[in-house]
Write an enzyme that holds these catalytic residues in place. Structure first.
Site, PDB file in Angstrom:
ATOM      1  N   LEU A 166      25.229  49.845  24.748  1.00 13.19           N
ATOM      2  CA  LEU A 166      24.729  50.673  25.843  1.00 13.19           C
ATOM      3  C   LEU A 166      25.544  50.228  27.041  1.00 13.19           C
ATOM      4  CD1 LEU A 166      22.597  52.831  26.532  1.00 13.19           C
ATOM      5  CD2 LEU A 166      21.032  50.986  27.147  1.00 13.19           C
ATOM      6  N   ASP A 167      26.365  51.128  27.590  1.00  9.52           N
ATOM      7  CA  ASP A 167      27.361  50.675  28.562  1.00  9.52           C
ATOM      8  C   ASP A 167      26.730  50.052  29.808  1.00  9.52           C
ATOM      9  OD1 ASP A 167      27.290  52.655  30.859  1.00  9.52           O
ATOM     10  OD2 ASP A 167      27.693  54.060  29.235  1.00  9.52           O
ATOM     11  N   LYS A 168      27.553  49.313  30.530  1.00  8.49           N
ATOM     12  CA  LYS A 168      27.089  48.512  31.666  1.00  8.49           C
ATOM     13  C   LYS A 168      26.361  49.340  32.711  1.00  8.49           C
ATOM     14  CE  LYS A 168      28.764  45.018  34.948  1.00  8.49           C
ATOM     15  NZ  LYS A 168      29.943  44.217  35.387  1.00  8.49           N
TER      16      LYS A 168
END
Length: 236
Positions: A103-105
């Site tokens: 889950l991207d930053k």
């Protein structure tokens, strides 16, 4: 049932002591013993053998750990020790755990973590595409044309995304269900049509719901959730 040998560094990591790479360092430094004898690099051990690190016995109790975490924006889904915003460091669980997928930053919401590498691989490599559901807000009004074109597939990253479900929730908000996990997929899909994602929150993976779990908090999976995920991953 016959015991299965595993590499010593994997055994140490599975017991939650440290990573495999760090375990190799401990072995090289002479800080690991097996049945009273100083361990050497590359050996395999049985679960019944006595392994000690710095003179203290360790053991893998075989317990499957699955955690549901509501990831805040800013954390990175990695186990890399040199990443200061490491999601695993943030949770600080006493056993070594790994994120299931990413889950991207800049995104938030549901993230699964486990101590079982075979569970991670089973879910990620399943022959079935697994659904992931998100709530997204964008910088422009969500139109019928936008939703229609998004749902049919969007050319990104030298491919075309698979058809997906999308539903408008408000002037700038929509719900989307995808079955792929391309790098920053939803953001790239929106960018293709001139939209910028302002917030992106994952609320479901497969049949596992984020529910009312507060941002930055985690909980252990229920027995039912564990059984469901292990069955999906093809594990007993």
């Amino acid at each position: 049932m016959k015991e299965e040998e595993v590499r010593l560094n994997k055994f140490i990591a599975d017991c939650g002591v440290c990573s495999r790479r760090q375990a190799d360092t401990l072995i090289e430094q002479g800080r690991v013993s097996v049945d009273g004898e100083k361990a050497v690099m590359g050996i395999k051990v049985l679960p019944s053998q006595l392994v000690k690190v710095d003179g203290k016995p360790i053991n893998d109790d075989g317990k499957t750990i699955i955690i549901l975490f509501n990831k805040p924006v800013g954390l990175v889904c990695t186990t890399a020790d040199d990443e200061k915003d490491n999601v695993v460091k943030y949770i600080n669980y006493p056993r070594r755990i790994y994120p299931v997928g990413r889950l991207d930053k800049d995104s938030q919401g549901l993230l699964l973590l486990t101590n079982r590498g075979d569970l991670v691989n089973g879910i990620m490599r399943s022959r079935y595409d697994h659904e992931k559901e998100y709530i997204v807000t964008v910088d422009r009004p969500v139109t019928e044309d936008f939703m229609k074109r998004m749902s049919k597939g969007v050319p990104i990253l030298d491919t075309v995304t698979k058809p997906c479900f999308i539903e408008r929730l408000g002037k700038y908000k929509f719900r989307i269900i995808i079955t792929q996990g391309l790098n920053r997929q939803i953001r790239r899909m929106c960018e293709h049509f001139g939209y910028e994602v302002k917030t992106l929150k994952r609320i479901r993976i497969l049949d596992i719901q984020l529910g009312d779990l507060k941002e930055g908090e985690w909980r252990n999976a229920t027995n039912a959730e564990k059984k469901y995920l292990m069955k999906y991953a093809g594990m007993k």
